[in-house]
Design a protein around this motif. Sequence first.
Motif, PDB file in Angstrom:
ATOM      1  N   SER A   1      11.413  -3.911   5.393  1.00  0.00           N
ATOM      2  CA  SER A   1       9.973  -3.496   5.496  1.00  0.00           C
ATOM      3  C   SER A   1       9.477  -2.868   4.085  1.00  0.00           C
ATOM      4  CB  SER A   1      10.064  -2.383   6.758  1.00  0.00           C
ATOM      5  OG  SER A   1      10.784  -1.287   6.185  1.00  0.00           O
ATOM      6  N   ASP A   2      10.366  -2.387   3.191  1.00  0.00           N
ATOM      7  CA  ASP A   2       9.721  -1.923   2.097  1.00  0.00           C
ATOM      8  C   ASP A   2       9.150  -3.262   0.990  1.00  0.00           C
ATOM      9  OD1 ASP A   2      10.130   0.613   2.585  1.00  0.00           O
ATOM     10  OD2 ASP A   2      12.303   0.487   1.661  1.00  0.00           O
ATOM     11  N   ASP A   3       9.748  -4.284   1.426  1.00  0.00           N
ATOM     12  CA  ASP A   3       9.329  -5.546   0.480  1.00  0.00           C
ATOM     13  C   ASP A   3       7.996  -6.038   1.055  1.00  0.00           C
ATOM     14  OD1 ASP A   3       9.434  -7.758  -1.231  1.00  0.00           O
ATOM     15  OD2 ASP A   3      10.887  -8.761  -0.147  1.00  0.00           O
ATOM     16  N   LEU A   4       6.923  -6.262  -0.012  1.00  0.00           N
ATOM     17  CA  LEU A   4       5.510  -6.759   0.543  1.00  0.00           C
ATOM     18  C   LEU A   4       5.745  -8.315   0.940  1.00  0.00           C
ATOM     19  CD1 LEU A   4       3.396  -5.214  -2.275  1.00  0.00           C
ATOM     20  CD2 LEU A   4       3.912  -4.188   0.147  1.00  0.00           C
ATOM     21  N   GLU A   5       6.605  -9.011   0.516  1.00  0.00           N
ATOM     22  CA  GLU A   5       6.955 -10.425   0.751  1.00  0.00           C
ATOM     23  C   GLU A   5       7.972 -10.721   1.793  1.00  0.00           C
ATOM     24  OE1 GLU A   5       4.924 -12.778  -0.498  1.00  0.00           O
ATOM     25  OE2 GLU A   5       3.769 -11.123  -1.640  1.00  0.00           O
ATOM     26  N   GLY A   6       8.557  -9.657   2.558  1.00  0.00           N
ATOM     27  CA  GLY A   6       9.702  -9.497   3.398  1.00  0.00           C
ATOM     28  C   GLY A   6       9.169 -10.306   4.454  1.00  0.00           C
ATOM     29  N   GLU A   7      10.227 -10.822   5.309  1.00  0.00           N
ATOM     30  CA  GLU A   7      10.114 -11.487   6.485  1.00  0.00           C
ATOM     31  C   GLU A   7      10.816 -10.702   7.457  1.00  0.00           C
ATOM     32  OE1 GLU A   7       8.500 -14.395   7.222  1.00  0.00           O
ATOM     33  OE2 GLU A   7       7.880 -14.435   5.298  1.00  0.00           O
ATOM     34  N   VAL A   8      10.428 -10.824   8.735  1.00  0.00           N
ATOM     35  CA  VAL A   8      11.114 -10.134   9.833  1.00  0.00           C
ATOM     36  C   VAL A   8      12.573 -10.141   9.880  1.00  0.00           C
ATOM     37  CG1 VAL A   8      11.202  -9.666  12.258  1.00  0.00           C
ATOM     38  CG2 VAL A   8       9.016  -9.939  11.185  1.00  0.00           C
ATOM     39  N   SER A   9      13.104 -11.621   9.710  1.00  0.00           N
ATOM     40  CA  SER A   9      14.338 -12.248   9.918  1.00  0.00           C
ATOM     41  C   SER A   9      15.410 -11.358   8.891  1.00  0.00           C
ATOM     42  CB  SER A   9      14.395 -13.372   9.880  1.00  0.00           C
ATOM     43  OG  SER A   9      13.972 -13.962   8.518  1.00  0.00           O
ATOM     44  N   GLU A  10      14.573 -10.760   7.851  1.00  0.00           N
ATOM     45  CA  GLU A  10      15.568 -10.203   6.882  1.00  0.00           C
ATOM     46  C   GLU A  10      16.064  -8.745   7.543  1.00  0.00           C
ATOM     47  OE1 GLU A  10      13.494  -9.729   3.211  1.00  0.00           O
ATOM     48  OE2 GLU A  10      12.751 -11.875   3.152  1.00  0.00           O
TER      49      GLU A  10
ATOM     50  N   MET B   1      10.801   1.450   5.098  1.00  0.00           N
ATOM     51  CA  MET B   1      11.239   2.903   5.496  1.00  0.00           C
ATOM     52  C   MET B   1      10.848   3.985   4.567  1.00  0.00           C
ATOM     53  SD  MET B   1      15.284   4.004   5.834  1.00  0.00           S
ATOM     54  CE  MET B   1      15.769   2.193   6.497  1.00  0.00           C
ATOM     55  N   ARG B   2      10.499   3.616   3.387  1.00  0.00           N
ATOM     56  CA  ARG B   2       9.736   4.595   2.502  1.00  0.00           C
ATOM     57  C   ARG B   2       8.579   4.987   2.872  1.00  0.00           C
ATOM     58  NH1 ARG B   2      12.068   4.821  -2.209  1.00  0.00           N
ATOM     59  NH2 ARG B   2      12.742   2.690  -2.196  1.00  0.00           N
ATOM     60  N   THR B   3       7.662   4.264   3.282  1.00  0.00           N
ATOM     61  CA  THR B   3       6.259   4.502   3.812  1.00  0.00           C
ATOM     62  C   THR B   3       6.450   5.322   4.991  1.00  0.00           C
ATOM     63  OG1 THR B   3       5.658   2.549   2.875  1.00  0.00           O
ATOM     64  CG2 THR B   3       4.101   3.525   4.240  1.00  0.00           C
ATOM     65  N   SER B   4       7.484   4.983   6.052  1.00  0.00           N
ATOM     66  CA  SER B   4       7.579   5.536   7.068  1.00  0.00           C
ATOM     67  C   SER B   4       7.997   7.007   6.889  1.00  0.00           C
ATOM     68  CB  SER B   4       8.632   4.855   8.040  1.00  0.00           C
ATOM     69  OG  SER B   4       8.214   3.638   8.560  1.00  0.00           O
ATOM     70  N   ALA B   5       8.880   7.208   5.962  1.00  0.00           N
ATOM     71  CA  ALA B   5       9.331   8.546   5.616  1.00  0.00           C
ATOM     72  C   ALA B   5       8.263   9.375   5.136  1.00  0.00           C
ATOM     73  CB  ALA B   5      10.543   8.556   4.648  1.00  0.00           C
ATOM     74  N   LYS B   6       7.372   8.842   4.235  1.00  0.00           N
ATOM     75  CA  LYS B   6       6.153   9.477   3.736  1.00  0.00           C
ATOM     76  C   LYS B   6       5.188  10.043   4.936  1.00  0.00           C
ATOM     77  CE  LYS B   6       6.392   7.790  -0.870  1.00  0.00           C
ATOM     78  NZ  LYS B   6       5.717   6.873  -1.879  1.00  0.00           N
ATOM     79  N   ILE B   7       5.108   8.947   5.743  1.00  0.00           N
ATOM     80  CA  ILE B   7       4.024   9.179   6.862  1.00  0.00           C
ATOM     81  C   ILE B   7       4.546  10.395   7.797  1.00  0.00           C
ATOM     82  CG2 ILE B   7       3.074   8.255   9.144  1.00  0.00           C
ATOM     83  CD1 ILE B   7       2.880   5.414   7.655  1.00  0.00           C
ATOM     84  N   PHE B   8       5.810  10.434   8.189  1.00  0.00           N
ATOM     85  CA  PHE B   8       6.242  11.515   8.894  1.00  0.00           C
ATOM     86  C   PHE B   8       6.263  12.858   8.114  1.00  0.00           C
ATOM     87  CE2 PHE B   8       7.467   8.163  11.646  1.00  0.00           C
ATOM     88  CZ  PHE B   8       7.108   8.706  12.976  1.00  0.00           C
ATOM     89  N   TRP B   9       6.745  12.896   6.725  1.00  0.00           N
ATOM     90  CA  TRP B   9       6.545  14.220   6.259  1.00  0.00           C
ATOM     91  C   TRP B   9       5.140  14.627   6.292  1.00  0.00           C
ATOM     92  CZ3 TRP B   9      10.389  16.989   5.166  1.00  0.00           C
ATOM     93  CH2 TRP B   9      11.802  16.462   4.968  1.00  0.00           C
ATOM     94  N   ILE B  10       4.052  13.693   5.849  1.00  0.00           N
ATOM     95  CA  ILE B  10       2.717  14.038   5.878  1.00  0.00           C
ATOM     96  C   ILE B  10       2.461  14.779   7.571  1.00  0.00           C
ATOM     97  CG2 ILE B  10       0.341  13.362   5.884  1.00  0.00           C
ATOM     98  CD1 ILE B  10       1.332  11.383   3.780  1.00  0.00           C
ATOM     99  N   LEU B  11       2.739  13.993   8.367  1.00  0.00           N
ATOM    100  CA  LEU B  11       2.577  14.583   9.668  1.00  0.00           C
ATOM    101  C   LEU B  11       3.173  15.750  10.172  1.00  0.00           C
ATOM    102  CD1 LEU B  11       3.237  11.401  12.067  1.00  0.00           C
ATOM    103  CD2 LEU B  11       0.999  12.817  11.710  1.00  0.00           C
TER     104      LEU B  11
END
Length: 138
Positions: free
Chosen positions: A68-77, A1-11
């Motif tokens: 989604s912020d965890d690099l080792e995260g699973e979809v089920s989380e 979510m943090r990355t998505s927020a940064k992407i939309f700020w940049i956009l």
Amino acid sequence: MRTSAKIFWILGVFFLVVAIVYGFLTYRYEPLGIETVGFPAVIALSGLGFMIAMALTLALRKHDQDASDDLEGEVSESAGVQGSFAPYSWAPLWLATGAALCFLGVAAGWWIFAFGILFAIYGLLSWVLEFSTGQHAH
């Protein structure tokens, strides 16, 4: 979510810069001045990017870390409750009907647009005040 927020700020910033440059160039080189469709559309894109970025940023403050912020995260989380929604709500239907009538009114007749505004106001107010009255009141 943090990355998505940064992407939309940049956009949002990108489309704002593009809107300013586009407005300046069309004002300078078009015989009738600023182009009346593209310039507001690019400003609307910028506003949309900023709105999504703000929503993601506020959600990030409420929920510290998403799966989604965890690099080792699973979809089920990411499974589980995603928000608070009123069951059996009629408000989205009224709002969508109002929006549809407004769009139809622009194409077919402005008197239909007035009815669409009434439906949309009713739907918007009932959706916003949904948890203030009735069965789901807090």
